[in-house]
Design an enzyme around this catalytic site. Sequence first.
Site, short mmCIF file in Angstrom:
data_model
loop_
_atom_site.label_atom_id
_atom_site.label_comp_id
_atom_site.label_asym_id
_atom_site.label_seq_id
_atom_site.Cartn_x
_atom_site.Cartn_y
_atom_site.Cartn_z
N HIS A 16 -6.83 -47.42 13.69
CA HIS A 16 -7.65 -46.31 14.22
C HIS A 16 -8.63 -45.87 13.14
CE1 HIS A 16 -7.63 -42.21 16.57
NE2 HIS A 16 -8.83 -42.46 16.02
N HIS A 18 -13.00 -45.42 12.97
CA HIS A 18 -14.34 -45.54 13.55
C HIS A 18 -15.27 -45.98 12.44
CE1 HIS A 18 -13.03 -43.19 17.13
NE2 HIS A 18 -12.20 -42.68 16.24
N HIS A 196 -8.27 -42.55 23.11
CA HIS A 196 -7.89 -41.33 22.41
C HIS A 196 -7.28 -40.41 23.47
CE1 HIS A 196 -10.37 -42.81 19.19
NE2 HIS A 196 -10.35 -41.69 18.51
N GLU A 199 -5.28 -35.70 21.37
CA GLU A 199 -5.79 -35.24 20.07
C GLU A 199 -6.03 -33.73 20.19
OE1 GLU A 199 -9.66 -36.75 18.92
OE2 GLU A 199 -9.38 -36.19 16.81
N ASP A 277 -9.01 -42.66 10.71
CA ASP A 277 -9.93 -42.11 11.72
C ASP A 277 -11.40 -42.18 11.27
OD1 ASP A 277 -10.55 -41.10 14.22
OD2 ASP A 277 -9.73 -39.10 13.88
N ASP A 278 -11.81 -41.22 10.45
CA ASP A 278 -13.20 -41.16 9.94
C ASP A 278 -13.14 -40.81 8.46
OD1 ASP A 278 -14.81 -41.29 12.60
OD2 ASP A 278 -13.26 -39.78 12.96
N1 ADE Z 1 -15.10 -40.32 17.24
C1 ADE Z 1 -14.91 -40.51 15.93
N2 ADE Z 1 -13.76 -39.93 15.55
C2 ADE Z 1 -13.20 -39.39 16.65
C3 ADE Z 1 -12.01 -38.67 16.91
N3 ADE Z 1 -11.13 -38.38 15.96
N4 ADE Z 1 -11.79 -38.25 18.16
C4 ADE Z 1 -12.65 -38.53 19.12
N5 ADE Z 1 -13.77 -39.20 18.94
C5 ADE Z 1 -14.05 -39.63 17.71
ZN ZN Z 2 -10.54 -41.47 16.42
#
Ligand code: ADE
Ligand code: ZN
Length: 326
Positions: A16, A18, A196, A199, A277-278
């Site tokens: 996971h 992006h 997703h 969350e 995630d990011d």
């Molecule tokens: N796009 C990038 N990160 C995300 C996240 N944590 N939740 C939803 N969309 C995303």
């Molecule tokens: Zn995500």
Amino acid sequence: TAFATFVRGLPKAELHMHIEGSLEPELMFALAQRNGITLPFKSVDEIRAAYQFSNLQDFLDIYYQGAGVLRTAEDFKELALAYFKRLAADGGTHAEIFFDPQTHTDRGIAFGVVMEGLLAGMDEAEKTLGVTSKLILCFLRHLSEDSAFETLELAKPWLNKLAGVGLDSSEVGHPPAKFARVLQAARDLGLKVVAHAGEEGPPAYVWEAIDLVKVDRIDHGNRALEDEALTARLVKDGVTLTVCPLSNLKLCGVPSLDVHPLKTMLALGLKATVNSDDPAYFGGYLLENYLATAQAVGLTRDEIVTLARNSFAGSFLSEAEKAARL
Ligand code: ADE
Ligand code: ZN
């Protein structure tokens, strides 16, 4: 520490992440300059200072703005390669990375430019770092079903380069049901399906993801714990959850990492994994997610091994590949 050395040394897969979320401020600045784009920030420090989020939408607004500096195939290649280098340094050996094509096609970047760049980065990562990877195309759920279908159409010439499709962006108000048909169409093309769910959205969205969309994995899934029957179902079906602790902390899904549910998830028998995630926005790559969470909730070495095993078991590698890498 010995513990950190142990965690780094364990082979791990990241499920996971992006790729646009691995855009570090330094590269954002460099690409903006190279592409003649003016950012609303005067320095890298100013960019970092803006990374304070109260919720998912706060983050998404700045994340989509940041992605605007990516224009050429070379930009996407550099982005991907920078991520794979960080992953390799963390002891990651495989990644299944998300990308958001609509973020790019909607501003005039051709789908093929994005694909060519990412694939070149993935190729080079495998050759020079030994890191393998797969690509998952995410549909932006704040956009329409029509737009998702148009994107799937653009992806058709590239099907053999894609492992699956996913669903990301603003969750609340955009339940999985909104995309059930396009996700089914993707499955009919031979792609895996993830979404997703849970969350920020309620357990009902996780139910939809498993019962209606029949996803192969749930991304996040934290709020599933609010529903005992749902939790039992996820355990029974062995559904992999791609959990992102530092993301949950930065987006205020948890008030502090000490109360993060990861350890509870494992105790309940859920197939939880750890992911970043990011990472450029949330302050830590894969290893940092493992270590910070282990520190905060007290994960044992056995639990770390379970998480690493879950990451390969839940991956889209073939059974033979999994057996060789677990
Ligand atoms: N796009 C990038 N990160 C995300 C996240 N944590 N939740 C939803 N969309 C995303
Ligand atoms: Zn995500």
